[in-house]
Design an enzyme around this catalytic site. Structure first.
Site, PDB file in Angstrom:
ATOM      1  N   ASP A 239      -8.492  53.466   2.711  1.00 12.00           N
ATOM      2  CA  ASP A 239      -7.779  54.414   3.551  1.00 12.00           C
ATOM      3  C   ASP A 239      -8.263  55.842   3.355  1.00 12.00           C
ATOM      4  O   ASP A 239      -8.316  56.337   2.236  1.00 12.00           O
ATOM      5  CB  ASP A 239      -6.278  54.354   3.254  1.00 12.00           C
ATOM      6  CG  ASP A 239      -5.698  52.997   3.573  1.00 12.00           C
ATOM      7  OD1 ASP A 239      -5.447  52.740   4.754  1.00 12.00           O
ATOM      8  OD2 ASP A 239      -5.532  52.197   2.647  1.00 12.00           O
ATOM      9  N   THR A 240      -8.582  56.501   4.453  1.00 13.42           N
ATOM     10  CA  THR A 240      -8.921  57.919   4.463  1.00 13.42           C
ATOM     11  C   THR A 240      -8.972  58.364   5.920  1.00 13.42           C
ATOM     12  O   THR A 240      -8.811  57.556   6.823  1.00 13.42           O
ATOM     13  CB  THR A 240     -10.270  58.178   3.754  1.00 13.42           C
ATOM     14  OG1 THR A 240     -10.460  59.571   3.601  1.00 13.42           O
ATOM     15  CG2 THR A 240     -11.429  57.594   4.524  1.00 13.42           C
ATOM     16  N   VAL A 241      -9.184  59.660   6.151  1.00 14.58           N
ATOM     17  CA  VAL A 241      -9.422  60.132   7.507  1.00 14.58           C
ATOM     18  C   VAL A 241     -10.704  60.939   7.524  1.00 14.58           C
ATOM     19  O   VAL A 241     -11.123  61.524   6.525  1.00 14.58           O
ATOM     20  CB  VAL A 241      -8.259  60.987   8.062  1.00 14.58           C
ATOM     21  CG1 VAL A 241      -6.983  60.176   8.118  1.00 14.58           C
ATOM     22  CG2 VAL A 241      -8.078  62.270   7.272  1.00 14.58           C
TER      23      VAL A 241
END
Length: 525
Positions: free
Chosen positions: A347-349
């Site tokens: 998970d990351t952006v």
């Protein structure tokens, strides 16, 4: 060109500015900043901070950031390390004495000091035109007013909301339930934090009441974090690393990020006729998986805090890649290296922006696992990253947990340069997958001639912890062929990463792409 009778999307084209990221509200906020006269950096910060409200499972102001920046007057690339450090009082020996063999990822011991806000303030000062207050205004508005939960965020919330604990549940759960798609999520405590940072700068976050809120929450759970740890959290400029694949130069952030591993992986793949393979067949997936096993094994031996990383030149060496390539058997899968003790995540952006002057920004921003540590500060609801899970407790290892050290980081922004000219800022989210994702996107473009959107849409596979994860975009026949080569094949529960890219075409216009594995968009004007 895609078949317009089949589902899909075309690349987005514009002549002035463009943003590509994983949520449309963030992309629109970035574009509004560009139209108001802001630089690509002003816009990237605006979109990134807003993503912490739109996708709080993936990022937030309790996390870290990395950036690559190309300014309009040069094809040089600047790198910025906005990752925080372990508390000054922490040691691996202390955790080993507590009986741990790895850093417990959903525990206060995994919380490192959040570096993103300091990073955004520094980047705004150096590369912005409008100032940090203008960049934070969209996130302040939406944190107060609320954002309807998007489908991918709702999917992640349902699966991972159980990791939230204590004040984390108060601020990020809808009563006792995860927020569902379409429900309105507000973060009014974070809005107040951002208002103060907009007025007072980075010290509003790292000193005074906001820092006290974070430190008190962490100390109540047994953490050794101090006000001095927060006050001393300062990011720094650094020099990128790069390598050639065919006619394109891949530029990556240096350690403590894992960008060098994308270069190593591509250097291994050079020794095989990737372009002569079926782009979505078993042969390519097999060779890529074997190369990834070798490249990631090297990562786990050497990538660490910049002051502790050993043998970076060895990782980037063509000779190293040539020797590793000889270990690959085209007809048989090799055993997977030992499982990591360091934690990895999915998970990351990521956000990329190119402005009318052709400043290009490649920025990635994360709290590590979904909802980070699950720990949020009591008053302001700042969700704390568990990036300390990226350390090992192995005595003497370059990446051993230690005071004031930065852990091995999975998040990596990328950028390409062709014939000396900046061509494409891009990134592939997905934690552990990211170097493999960078290599996959570039080989899709360079070996198979896919446009940026096709390159992101294409199915993916990834060898991880003894399993070859193969997305549903591959056929059952390919999965069987891979199993026959000795791989343990699984279809992953969720997609492999998500990606964004903007190509600066030689004729001057922009070509944007946004991965359908996320809720995002590429938009321009």
């Amino acid at each position: 060109m895609r078949d317009f009778q089949l589902p899909g999307r075309s690349p987005v084209m514009s002549s002035n500015g463009m943003c590509a990221t994983s949520h449309p509200l963030a992309a629109q906020a970035a574009l509004d900043i560009l139209k108001a006269g802001g630089s690509a950096m002003d816009a990237a910060i605006a979109g990134a901070v807003l993503l912490g409200i739109c996708e709080p499972q993936s990022t937030g102001i309790g996390g870290d950031c990395f950036a690559l920046v190309s300014t309009p007057d040069s094809n040089e690339v600047h790198a910025f390390n906005g990752s925080g450090r372990a508390p000054a009082a922490t040691t691996a020996a202390r955790l080993r004495d507590m009986g741990h063999t790895a850093v417990p990822v959903f525990d206060v011991e995994a919380v490192t000091i959040p570096g993103a806000i300091d990073g955004f303030c520094q980047l705004s000062e150096k590369f912005g035109k409008l100032g940090i207050a203008d960049s934070l205004a969209p996130a302040i508005h939406y944190a107060d007013a609320g954002v309807p939960v998007a489908p991918r965020a709702g999917f992640d919330w349902d699966i991972n909301g159980r990791t939230l604990q204590g004040h984390g549940r108060t601020h990020f759960m809808n009563g006792d339930k995860a927020y569902a798609t379409g429900q309105l999520f507000k973060a009014q405590g974070q809005a107040e934090v951002l208002r103060r940072v907009a007025k007072q700068g980075r010290d509003a976050f790292y000193t005074g009441e906001i820092a006290e809120d974070m430190v008190a929450t962490l100390n109540a759970l047994g953490g050794v974090h101090t006000m001095e740890d927060f006050a001393n959290c300062v990011g720094n400029e650094t020099s990128p690393v790069s390598g050639m694949y065919k006619d394109v130069e891949l530029i990556e952030h240096p350690p403590n990020g894992q960008g060098a591993i994308a270069i190593l992986l591509l250097n291994i793949l050079k020794h095989f006729d990737i372009a002569g393979m079926d782009p979505f067949g078993a042969e390519r997936a097999h060779i890529e998986a074997e190369a990834a096993k070798l490249a990631y094994d090297a990562r786990d031996r050497f990538i660490a805090d910049p002051n502790a990383t050993s043998r970076l030149d060895h990782l980037l060496s063509e000779d190293t890649a040539a020797k590793l390539a000889t270990l690959i058997n085209p007809t048989k899968a090799m055993a997977h290296p030992a499982k990591l003790t360091e934690a990895v995540h999915k998970d990351t952006v990521y956000i990329t922006v190119v402005d009318k002057d052709r400043m290009a920004v490649s920025l990635i921003y994360s709290i590590f696992h979904a909802f980070g540590s699950g720990i949020a500060s009591e008053k302001f609801g700042i969700l704390m990253q568990n990036r300390g899970g990226g350390f090992t407790l192995q005595d003497g290892h370059p990446n051993e947990l230690g005071p004031n050290k930065r852990p091995m980081h999975t998040i990596i922004p990328g950028m390409t340069r062709r014939n000396g000219r900046i061509e494409m800022p891009f990134g592939v989210m997905g934690g552990h997958y990211q170097p493999n994702g960078h290599a996959r996107v570039l080989t899709n473009i360079e070996d198979f001639g896919l446009d940026p959107q096709e390159a992101l849409d294409a199915p993916r596979s990834f060898a991880e912890d003894g399993v070859l994860k193969v997305e549903r975009g591959y056929s059952d026949a390919v999965r069987q062929e891979l199993a026959d080569l000795g791989h343990t094949v699984e279809i992953p529960v969720g997609p492999l990463g998500g990606a964004q890219a903007i190509r600066i075409h030689p004729d001057g216009y922009l070509v944007g792409a946004s991965d359908p594995r996320k809720d995002g968009a590429a938009i321009g004007y």
